[in-house]
Design an enzyme around this catalytic site. Sequence first.
Site, PDB file in Angstrom:
ATOM      1  N   CYS A   1       7.452  13.181  10.909  1.00 34.27           N
ATOM      2  CA  CYS A   1       7.423  13.633   9.640  1.00 34.27           C
ATOM      3  C   CYS A   1       7.057  15.238   9.502  1.00 34.27           C
ATOM      4  O   CYS A   1       7.770  16.099   9.997  1.00 34.27           O
ATOM      5  CB  CYS A   1       6.615  12.838   8.347  1.00 34.27           C
ATOM      6  SG  CYS A   1       7.334  13.225   6.698  1.00 34.27           S
TER       7      CYS A   1
ATOM      8  N   HIS B   1       8.861   7.809   8.934  1.00 36.57           N
ATOM      9  CA  HIS B   1       7.465   7.104   9.296  1.00 36.57           C
ATOM     10  C   HIS B   1       7.672   5.859   9.927  1.00 36.57           C
ATOM     11  O   HIS B   1       7.412   4.915   9.432  1.00 36.57           O
ATOM     12  CB  HIS B   1       6.558   6.882   7.939  1.00 36.57           C
ATOM     13  CG  HIS B   1       6.260   8.272   7.466  1.00 36.57           C
ATOM     14  ND1 HIS B   1       4.846   8.861   7.775  1.00 36.57           N
ATOM     15  CD2 HIS B   1       6.701   9.347   6.508  1.00 36.57           C
ATOM     16  CE1 HIS B   1       4.694   9.945   7.114  1.00 36.57           C
ATOM     17  NE2 HIS B   1       5.977  10.133   6.453  1.00 36.57           N
TER      18      HIS B   1
ATOM     19  N   GLU C   1       5.464   4.405  11.535  1.00 37.90           N
ATOM     20  CA  GLU C   1       4.407   3.607  11.728  1.00 37.90           C
ATOM     21  C   GLU C   1       4.061   2.692  10.334  1.00 37.90           C
ATOM     22  O   GLU C   1       3.450   1.644  10.289  1.00 37.90           O
ATOM     23  CB  GLU C   1       3.134   4.496  11.764  1.00 37.90           C
ATOM     24  CG  GLU C   1       2.831   5.204  10.397  1.00 37.90           C
ATOM     25  CD  GLU C   1       3.852   6.184  10.105  1.00 37.90           C
ATOM     26  OE1 GLU C   1       3.381   7.085   9.061  1.00 37.90           O
ATOM     27  OE2 GLU C   1       4.775   6.577  10.725  1.00 37.90           O
TER      28      GLU C   1
END
Length: 228
Positions: free
Chosen positions: A115, A210, A212
Site C-alpha cells: 500500500c 493489504h 497481511e
Amino acid sequence: MSGRPLIGVSTYLESKVSWGVWELPAALLPAGYPRLVQAAGGLASMLPPDDPAYAAAVVARLDAVVVAGGPDVEPVRYGAEREERTGPPARERDAWELALIEAALASGTPLLGICRGMQLLNVALGGTLVQHLDGHTERVGAFGTHPVKPVPGTLYASIVPDASTDVPTYHHQAVDRLGRDLVVSAHAEDGTVEAVELPGPGWVLGVQWHPEMGEDTRVMAALVRAAS
C-alpha cells in the site's frame, strides 16, 4: 530455525498510543505483518524510523525488506501541492522508508512495498501519486475487498496466476505517473494500478492492497523464497 530468512518490516511511529495503564509514544506494527512473514516461512524484525544515514547498514543485515502501509506520502516528495483530502505528513517515516527503499535497490535486497510502501517505491523512482480516489475503502476503519487482475508475463502473474483474485483493500491514494523503469503488474477493475515491479536481476514488487489482512500468503512466500 536458523535457515529462516530475516525480513525487516517498517513500522508506524505514533505520538500517543494506549495500552494497559500506559499512554505513550510508540513505534508499532499491526500484528498481521509479522504473522504473515512467519506464516510464509520468514523471521520478522521491526524497523522503526531512524536516521536515514543508517538505512544501508540496516538493510545489509537483512535478507529482505517490507515497507508497510500507513499514512499518505507527503506530496512535496513528488513535487505536488497538498490537496484537501490528503492526510497529515509522516515526515520521519517518509525519510526513513525512502532511505530503506534506496538501500534495498542499491544492494539488490528483495523488496516488497505494501500500500503506502508501493506508493513510496513509485515516488522513490520519480513517480507521482493520485492524492484521492473513491471506491477502494469500505468505510473508515474497515477493510473492503475487490478483485485485481495480473498482467501476463510479470513477476506478480508468476506468483498469483489466477485470472482475478479478491484482495483486502483500504486506500484512497494510488500510482499516477509511473516511476523510472517500473512496470505495472496488476490492475483493479476500474483501471487503478494495483501492483508494480522492477524488472531485472533483483526481486522488487509493490502491491496496493493489504495481504497481511487476508489468508493468501503467496506474495509474502515469494519474497521469503527470494530472500533465501
